[in-house]
Design a protein around this motif. Sequence first.
Motif, PDB file in Angstrom:
ATOM      1  N   ARG A  77      10.202  55.306 -36.591  1.00  0.00           N
ATOM      2  CA  ARG A  77      10.170  54.303 -35.527  1.00  0.00           C
ATOM      3  C   ARG A  77      10.251  54.994 -34.175  1.00  0.00           C
ATOM      4  N   VAL A  80       5.598  49.733 -30.672  1.00  0.00           N
ATOM      5  CA  VAL A  80       4.589  49.734 -31.729  1.00  0.00           C
ATOM      6  C   VAL A  80       3.989  51.131 -31.745  1.00  0.00           C
ATOM      7  N   HIS A  81       3.969  51.753 -32.914  1.00  0.00           N
ATOM      8  CA  HIS A  81       3.393  53.093 -32.977  1.00  0.00           C
ATOM      9  C   HIS A  81       2.305  53.161 -34.044  1.00  0.00           C
ATOM     10  N   ASP A 104      -1.007  53.938 -32.779  1.00  0.00           N
ATOM     11  CA  ASP A 104      -2.250  53.737 -32.030  1.00  0.00           C
ATOM     12  C   ASP A 104      -3.077  55.017 -32.029  1.00  0.00           C
TER      13      ASP A 104
END
Length: 66
Positions: free
Chosen positions: A18, A32-33, A35
């Motif tokens: 996270r 949010v990871h 990308d």
Amino acid sequence: MRSFPVSGWVVDVDGIERVDVLVDSTVVQGAVHGDARPDVGNAIPDLPAATFSGFLAQIDSTRFLD
């Protein structure tokens, strides 16, 4: 709501569980990871996860005092 983005990239050979955004050493929000970051992937080609190492969080600035 006023907000500001916090973005970047993070990579580790063991993976990323996270990404947390901290203000004054306190977690204010998770990011949010995962990308796409082809620039990071090109810079670290030996680590396949680097291509999807980007993260983004929209932080609600009304939660903080000026």
